[in-house]
Design an enzyme around this catalytic site. Structure first.
Site, short mmCIF file in Angstrom:
data_model
loop_
_atom_site.label_atom_id
_atom_site.label_comp_id
_atom_site.label_asym_id
_atom_site.label_seq_id
_atom_site.Cartn_x
_atom_site.Cartn_y
_atom_site.Cartn_z
N GLU A 118 47.63 38.14 45.24
CA GLU A 118 47.54 38.86 43.98
C GLU A 118 48.32 40.17 44.10
OE1 GLU A 118 43.27 37.75 41.97
OE2 GLU A 118 43.20 39.04 43.75
N SER A 159 40.43 44.25 47.93
CA SER A 159 39.99 43.12 47.10
C SER A 159 39.17 43.58 45.92
CB SER A 159 39.15 42.15 47.94
OG SER A 159 37.98 42.81 48.42
N HIS A 199 47.02 41.67 47.51
CA HIS A 199 45.76 41.11 47.97
C HIS A 199 45.95 39.71 48.52
CE1 HIS A 199 41.54 39.42 46.94
NE2 HIS A 199 41.58 39.84 48.18
N ASN A 223 38.36 37.34 41.53
CA ASN A 223 36.97 37.79 41.59
C ASN A 223 36.41 38.14 40.22
OD1 ASN A 223 36.26 37.48 44.30
ND2 ASN A 223 37.37 39.33 44.88
#
Length: 503
Positions: A156, A123, A144, A194
């Site tokens: 992802e 991640s 991900h 993120n």
């Protein structure tokens, strides 16, 4: 490149929560799945746990018993890396340690066939760096998943510098066949979710650090006006303040300590004090008392509302008031909403400036209302007024919004208020990710809607609000708070001037 054939064996390395979840997804899609873990007995336990989950699903009527049995039959533990030799895809979900991952992929290259491809569920780590020790780094991409992998739709697919486009496309196609929604991005710190999500948390900590508002009220405004599923305070308590802070620090450092991604002193203090959120028994909330948001007392409705023209950001609110039977008068021209036409009392959506600044420029008594995801349905509005605003004018504004059936919170007169400054930053981060080549605008928006449940993709939100509005809010924050944190990129400023959309 097409998706992997469903008969292709899939290997999973790392039998923790994520590895087991990904294994369940692949087996449900029809693949034979072999799960390996370096700790003896853990892979067997993971397979047993998956089978137990399948039983619970059948008991609840959510899964056909025969289908559940087929999935069980496709799952098996692997005793060693060499037992994954026949796998066409191996997904790694081990500890977030780059040295461990590099060593693992070296072992997998030696054990698996020439046509096998590899994926890391990392991640936060660079796919380019993980692949650096491989003989054929083009075979590795990020894949991900979000926790819990069997339930959450987003994946992802991350391309390292050496990743073959065919490999990335095949993994994206495979994720689709597995019932997921893939987005593709480059191997940038934080990938899409993120990276772009940082302002959702950071702006909350800045607002709280300035003492503008309390956590419960901030969360209520973000949920009930902003349309977010959870407020940032309750969400960071759920994630863990230490975990959220670590992700922020990782992205900030990886991006050269870019001031826009800077960590929060308030959050660092909470972590140092052990106030980590739910897992420690307390963060912003202790779990004992139900948080209560500050809400204005009922006010008398003003006698009427005059709208100069119809091209106002508050048009949905005006329509809502009309449907509720509130006397709304529309006049010619394109001006603000006037609560007291004869006394120049104006209600307008924030554009980043404070109410006091607007009043100084226009000479009109101005009440600001914060951005709402949908003015036609929001259950709460936040308003702000300058220090010299007559109490009766504030009361009229509150009464007007209450007439629409919403709660109203009066907040401090600060640049960008609460929702607007957060959305402006999210939109800017989304646009910057597109401009930097991290991902396409549709993929950024899809990632943020599905990965963190935003009510609207940040790029689409910026397009809708207008990039001139976004830039205006950021410029107001730069003037009053931090020039570097709210610095507008050249691309974004050009887009605002030209009226272009992103993408």
């Amino acid at each position: 490149m097409t998706a992997l054939d469903p008969t292709t064996p899939i290997g999973i390395v790392g039998a923790g929560t994520m590895g087991a979840g990904i294994g369940q997804v692949a087996a449900t899609a029809g693949h034979p799945v072999r799960i390996y873990d370096a700790v003896p007995g853990v892979a067997e336990e993971a397979v047993g746990n998956i089978k137990a989950r399948l039983t619970r699903l059948t008991d609840k009527g959510k899964l056909d018993p025969q289908q559940a049995q087929h999935i069980r039959d496709r799952l098996a533990p692997a005793a060693a890396i060499v037992d994954l030799a026949e796998c066409g895809l191996v997904v790694e979900a081990v500890i977030e340690d780059i040295a461990v991952k590099r060593e693992l992929f070296g072992m997998l290259e030696a054990a698996c066939g020439e046509e096998a491809v590899f994926a890391s569920n990392t991640s936060s780590l660079s796919i380019t760096d993980i692949a650096a020790g491989m003989t054929r780094p083009e075979r590795l991409a990020g894949m991900h998943f979000f926790n819990p992998a069997p339930l959450l739709p987003l994946v992802e697919v991350v391309r390292g510098e050496a990743t073959s486009p065919d490999v990335a496309d095949a993994l994206a196609a495979t994720a689709t066949v597995w019932g997921k929604t893939p987005v593709q991005c480059t191997s940038t710190p934080g990938f899409i979710v993120n990276r772009v999500a940082r302002p959702f948390y950071a702006e909350a900590f800045r607002i709280l650090g300035h003492g503008y508002i309390d956590p419960a009220t901030l969360d209520a405004i973000m949920r009930e006006s902003g349309g977010f599923r959870m407020g940032p305070c309750e969400l960071t308590d759920l994630i863990g303040q230490d975990v959220n802070a670590a992700v922020t620090r990782s992205v900030w450092k990886a991006l050269g300590k870019d001031p826009r991604f800077e960590t929060s002193a308030l959050q660092d203090e909470m972590v140092a004090d052990g106030r980590l959120g739910r897992k420690s028994g307390g963060g912003f909330y202790d779990g004992k008392a139900k948080p209560v948001a500050a809400t204005a007392e009922p006010c008398n409705e003003p006698q009427s509302l005059t709208v100069n023209g119809g091209s106002t950001p508050l048009s949905a609110l005006i329509d809502r008031l009309g449907r509720a039977g509130f006397p709304v008068h529309v006049t010619r021209g394109h001006g603000p909403v006037r609560i007291r036409p004869s006394e120049n009392v104006v209600l307008q959506m924030t554009d980043g400036r404070t109410a006091a600044d607007v009043m100084a420029e226009t000479g009109e008594t101005t009440i600001l209302v914060d951005l709402a995801h949908d003015f036609g349905s929001a259950s709460r509005f936040a308003v702000a007024a300058g220090p010299d605003t007559p109490t009766a004018a504030v009361s009229d504004a509150v009464g007007c919004l209450q007439a629409a059936g919403a709660d109203v919170t009066i907040v401090a007169d600060t640049p960008g208020m609460i929702v607007a400054r957060t959305v402006a930053m999210l939109a800017a981060f989304g646009a910057d990710a597109v401009d930097a080549g991290v991902a396409s605008a549709p993929d950024v928006d899809t990632a943020m809607r599905l990965g963190v449940n935003y009510p609207k993709g940040p790029v689409a939100w910026g397009d809708e609000l207008g990039w001139d509005w976004v830039v205006g809010v950021l410029d107001a924050l730069a003037r009053t708070e931090d020039k570097q944190r709210y610095l507008v990129s050249d691309d974004l400023r050009k887009r605002a001037v030209r009226g272009h959309t992103v993408g």
